[in-house]
Each structure stands twice: as C-alpha cells, then as structure tokens.
Motif scaffolding. Structure first.
Motif, PDB file in Angstrom:
ATOM      1  N   LYS A 195      50.003  29.192 -13.497  1.00  0.00           N
ATOM      2  CA  LYS A 195      50.906  28.865 -14.593  1.00  0.00           C
ATOM      3  C   LYS A 195      50.989  27.226 -14.636  1.00  0.00           C
ATOM      4  N   PRO A 196      51.454  26.780 -15.650  1.00  0.00           N
ATOM      5  CA  PRO A 196      51.697  25.478 -15.840  1.00  0.00           C
ATOM      6  C   PRO A 196      52.699  24.831 -14.617  1.00  0.00           C
ATOM      7  N   GLY A 197      52.283  23.962 -14.031  1.00  0.00           N
ATOM      8  CA  GLY A 197      53.264  23.287 -12.781  1.00  0.00           C
ATOM      9  C   GLY A 197      52.962  24.259 -11.379  1.00  0.00           C
ATOM     10  N   GLY A 198      51.758  24.912 -11.679  1.00  0.00           N
ATOM     11  CA  GLY A 198      51.591  26.073 -10.480  1.00  0.00           C
ATOM     12  C   GLY A 198      51.020  25.359  -9.306  1.00  0.00           C
ATOM     13  N   THR A 199      50.955  26.088  -7.985  1.00  0.00           N
ATOM     14  CA  THR A 199      50.396  25.272  -7.045  1.00  0.00           C
ATOM     15  C   THR A 199      49.301  25.862  -6.446  1.00  0.00           C
ATOM     16  N   VAL A 200      48.206  25.183  -5.758  1.00  0.00           N
ATOM     17  CA  VAL A 200      47.080  25.838  -5.099  1.00  0.00           C
ATOM     18  C   VAL A 200      47.190  25.173  -3.766  1.00  0.00           C
ATOM     19  N   ILE A 201      46.974  25.856  -2.635  1.00  0.00           N
ATOM     20  CA  ILE A 201      47.261  25.574  -1.340  1.00  0.00           C
ATOM     21  C   ILE A 201      45.703  26.096  -0.637  1.00  0.00           C
ATOM     22  N   MET A 202      44.729  25.073  -0.285  1.00  0.00           N
ATOM     23  CA  MET A 202      43.445  25.604   0.174  1.00  0.00           C
ATOM     24  C   MET A 202      43.164  24.981   1.600  1.00  0.00           C
ATOM     25  N   MET A 203      42.678  26.254   2.456  1.00  0.00           N
ATOM     26  CA  MET A 203      42.454  25.633   3.984  1.00  0.00           C
ATOM     27  C   MET A 203      41.026  26.127   4.218  1.00  0.00           C
ATOM     28  N   ASP A 204      40.466  25.198   4.923  1.00  0.00           N
ATOM     29  CA  ASP A 204      39.191  25.552   5.477  1.00  0.00           C
ATOM     30  C   ASP A 204      38.688  24.723   6.310  1.00  0.00           C
ATOM     31  N   ILE A 205      37.357  24.947   7.094  1.00  0.00           N
ATOM     32  CA  ILE A 205      36.755  24.041   8.208  1.00  0.00           C
ATOM     33  C   ILE A 205      36.358  22.728   7.421  1.00  0.00           C
ATOM     34  N   LEU A 206      36.622  21.504   7.790  1.00  0.00           N
ATOM     35  CA  LEU A 206      36.097  20.434   6.988  1.00  0.00           C
ATOM     36  C   LEU A 206      34.955  19.656   7.684  1.00  0.00           C
ATOM     37  N   SER A 207      34.009  19.396   6.638  1.00  0.00           N
ATOM     38  CA  SER A 207      33.022  18.616   7.097  1.00  0.00           C
ATOM     39  C   SER A 207      33.460  16.978   7.615  1.00  0.00           C
ATOM     40  N   PRO A 208      32.850  16.504   8.820  1.00  0.00           N
ATOM     41  CA  PRO A 208      33.272  15.243   9.038  1.00  0.00           C
ATOM     42  C   PRO A 208      32.844  14.193   8.143  1.00  0.00           C
ATOM     43  N   GLY A 209      31.909  14.361   7.349  1.00  0.00           N
ATOM     44  CA  GLY A 209      31.237  13.561   6.268  1.00  0.00           C
ATOM     45  C   GLY A 209      30.312  12.660   6.811  1.00  0.00           C
ATOM     46  N   HIS A 210      29.992  12.057   8.059  1.00  0.00           N
ATOM     47  CA  HIS A 210      28.898  11.459   8.368  1.00  0.00           C
ATOM     48  C   HIS A 210      27.642  12.027   8.305  1.00  0.00           C
ATOM     49  N   PRO A 211      26.634  11.781   8.172  1.00  0.00           N
ATOM     50  CA  PRO A 211      25.453  12.767   7.549  1.00  0.00           C
ATOM     51  C   PRO A 211      25.043  13.395   8.990  1.00  0.00           C
ATOM     52  N   VAL A 212      25.045  12.341  10.225  1.00  0.00           N
ATOM     53  CA  VAL A 212      24.596  13.128  11.603  1.00  0.00           C
ATOM     54  C   VAL A 212      25.630  14.334  11.920  1.00  0.00           C
ATOM     55  N   LEU A 213      26.670  14.002  11.664  1.00  0.00           N
ATOM     56  CA  LEU A 213      27.713  15.132  12.117  1.00  0.00           C
ATOM     57  C   LEU A 213      27.608  16.665  11.129  1.00  0.00           C
ATOM     58  N   ASP A 214      27.555  15.972   9.921  1.00  0.00           N
ATOM     59  CA  ASP A 214      27.672  17.012   8.766  1.00  0.00           C
ATOM     60  C   ASP A 214      26.593  18.053   9.106  1.00  0.00           C
TER      61      ASP A 214
ATOM     62  N   TYR B 207      32.961  21.287   3.383  1.00  0.00           N
ATOM     63  CA  TYR B 207      32.880  20.163   2.470  1.00  0.00           C
ATOM     64  C   TYR B 207      33.749  19.113   3.147  1.00  0.00           C
ATOM     65  N   ALA B 208      33.434  17.889   2.758  1.00  0.00           N
ATOM     66  CA  ALA B 208      34.153  16.516   3.349  1.00  0.00           C
ATOM     67  C   ALA B 208      35.146  16.466   2.513  1.00  0.00           C
ATOM     68  N   SER B 209      36.423  15.677   3.042  1.00  0.00           N
ATOM     69  CA  SER B 209      37.740  15.638   2.332  1.00  0.00           C
ATOM     70  C   SER B 209      37.547  14.951   0.929  1.00  0.00           C
ATOM     71  N   GLY B 210      36.532  13.734   0.987  1.00  0.00           N
ATOM     72  CA  GLY B 210      36.198  13.223  -0.253  1.00  0.00           C
ATOM     73  C   GLY B 210      35.528  14.314  -1.344  1.00  0.00           C
ATOM     74  N   GLU B 211      34.741  15.090  -0.943  1.00  0.00           N
ATOM     75  CA  GLU B 211      34.225  16.124  -1.937  1.00  0.00           C
ATOM     76  C   GLU B 211      35.293  17.256  -2.355  1.00  0.00           C
ATOM     77  N   TRP B 212      36.148  17.308  -1.409  1.00  0.00           N
ATOM     78  CA  TRP B 212      37.361  18.125  -1.950  1.00  0.00           C
ATOM     79  C   TRP B 212      38.228  17.741  -3.011  1.00  0.00           C
ATOM     80  N   LEU B 213      38.544  16.244  -2.723  1.00  0.00           N
ATOM     81  CA  LEU B 213      39.339  15.600  -3.524  1.00  0.00           C
ATOM     82  C   LEU B 213      38.689  15.580  -5.013  1.00  0.00           C
ATOM     83  N   SER B 214      37.443  15.288  -5.045  1.00  0.00           N
ATOM     84  CA  SER B 214      36.557  15.184  -6.449  1.00  0.00           C
ATOM     85  C   SER B 214      36.564  16.466  -7.058  1.00  0.00           C
ATOM     86  N   MET B 215      36.389  17.506  -6.321  1.00  0.00           N
ATOM     87  CA  MET B 215      36.041  18.847  -6.864  1.00  0.00           C
ATOM     88  C   MET B 215      37.683  19.245  -7.355  1.00  0.00           C
TER      89      MET B 215
END
Length: 256
Positions: free
Chosen positions: A138-157, A175-183
């Motif tokens: 609905k307009p104004g509705g909320t999504v809460i997403m929880m998952d394992i997070l990639s560290p982002g750095h290529p070696v760790l990822d 996915y890394a935090s930046g990827e989540w925010l972009s999506m």
C-alpha cells in the motif's frame, strides 16, 4: 535430457529439509527476530506478507504482533511445516500461499508490510522481486529485508559466494550493502534504516541443514584451509569449519 529451472532447484533443495529449518537455532532465534517483533508491535492492524518464509520463524514473530500474516514460499514442503506449526501455536490468522518471489499472486496495494528473512539470496531476480514488493505494498507501506550480507571486497566476496554455492546449489548471491541500496532505489523504495550484525555459523549443523553431499563438504573444508590469513580473520574461521558472516536488516517504504 530433462532440464530444470532455478525455481525447480530451490524446491528440490528445500523440500526434504523443511523440518530441519523449523528446529534450526540459527533461524529460530537471533537479534533480528527480536528487532522484527519490536518493529511490528506498532502495526497491530497490519496485513503482512512474509516473502520466502522458509520454516516460518519470521511469520510466527509477525503473527504475535499483527492482524493477518500470509506466509509465502516456493517450497510446498516448507509451507506444510509452517501451516502445521501455525495451528499448533494457535495462529488462525496466518495463512500460506505457494509461488516465487518474482511473480506475486496478489492484487496491487494489498499489504501494509512485506518482510523477508534469509531468503533473497536464493531469488533468481532480486530486482524484479523488489518491484513486485513495491506493487503489492500500500502507499506508505513498509518492507523489512533480512539476509546474509556480502562484505563487498572482491577477495572476501568470492570466498563467501564459493562456500555458499558449494554448500547449497540453489544459492544465487549474497549482496553487498551498496547493491541492496541501489536495488531498493531502482524498485522505487525509500530506504529508512540499515542495521548490520554478525552471525556465527556452526559448521556441522550448517552443512546438515542442506544435506550437503560429502564430496562438496570436503571441497568446502579444503577451500577453507586454503584461505588467506586475512580471509580467515575476517570470517573468524575456526578449526572445525565454523565461521562468522555479516548480516543486514534494511527497512524501506513505498512513497505515500
């Protein structure tokens, strides 16, 4: 030769493990579940969709707080476990529905809140799933997403993606935090809050939940032993194969 889609693979992987996920301490407990309960306490009249509900732990946490919960998953076996556990817990306002995240069988603007926990890394197209979430909110509705997070750095990822894929062939990506925010942004969702944490994964139970074949279990152990000192430190890699991953909890909203 028969061919199978990614969704077929997910159904096959999780069908026989449904009971194991219901009793898994990693899934049944955690700071994120406590945070979820606290957040949903402010929405007693909400209709909530738990997307990729698995064995239903987030659904049950939501059912303690809100008016109606729909537990949604690709695995019919998981949904049977959720339905049985819901009856045992007296959650008559919790129903189940089968399908995949990228095509939701719900009318537009039919949910106040959509939640998802430890599921999105199995989705074939997270961007499309997020657009579907936006559609059913609905307009104004909320999504809460929880998952394992990639560290982002290529070696760790690459280390994380490799052990995840060897353990579970239905894994797509953490996915890394930046990827989540972009999506989230591309799906038309406004990010309100981001929390990160660390999750300890005990190796033997982590493997047992997926019934990982012995040959792949040994491949994981060999890959762990070959890890650089920096990788071992970051993931707090233990002698028995246990390690620690990052997690993310993102709260966003649809424009009113």
């Amino acid at each position: 030769m028969a061919t199978h889609s990614h969704h077929d693979n997910v159904e096959k992987q999780f069908g026989s493990q449904a009971k194991a996920y219901l009793t898994s301490q990693v899934h049944a407990t955690g700071r994120d579940l406590r945070q979820l309960r606290e957040r949903l306490a402010a929405f007693a009249q909400a209709r909530v969709l738990d997307l990729g509900c698995g064995a239903g732990h987030a659904s049950f946490a939501a059912a303690e707080q809100v008016r109606e919960v729909v537990a949604y998953d690709l695995s019919s076996s998981m949904l049977a476990v959720v339905a049985e556990a819901a009856r045992e817990r007296g959650f008559s306002h919790l129903s189940t529905c089968q399908g995949h995240a990228e095509s939701l069988p719900f009318e537009a603007e039919s949910f106040d809140i959509v939640i998802s926990r430890y599921s999105a890394h199995h989705w074939h197209d997270v961007g499309l799933a997020l657009r579907e979430i936006t559609r059913v909110l609905k307009p104004g509705g909320t999504v809460i997403m929880m998952d394992i997070l990639s560290p982002g750095h290529p070696v760790l990822d690459i280390w994380l993606q490799t052990v995840e894929a060897l353990r579970d062939t239905s894994h797509v990506r953490n996915y890394a935090s930046g990827e989540w925010l972009s999506m989230f942004n591309q799906a038309g969702l406004i990010t309100r809050n981001v929390d990160t944490d660390r999750l300890e994964l005990e190796f033997s139970s982590w493997i047992a939940r997926m019934r990982t074949p012995e040959v792949l279990t040994q491949a994981i152990r060999a890959y762990q032993r070959s890890a650089s000192a920096g990788v071992q430190r970051y993931f707090a890699l233990q002698e028995d194969g246990s390690f620690t991953s990052d997690t993310i909890m993102i709260e966003a909203s649809k424009a009113a």
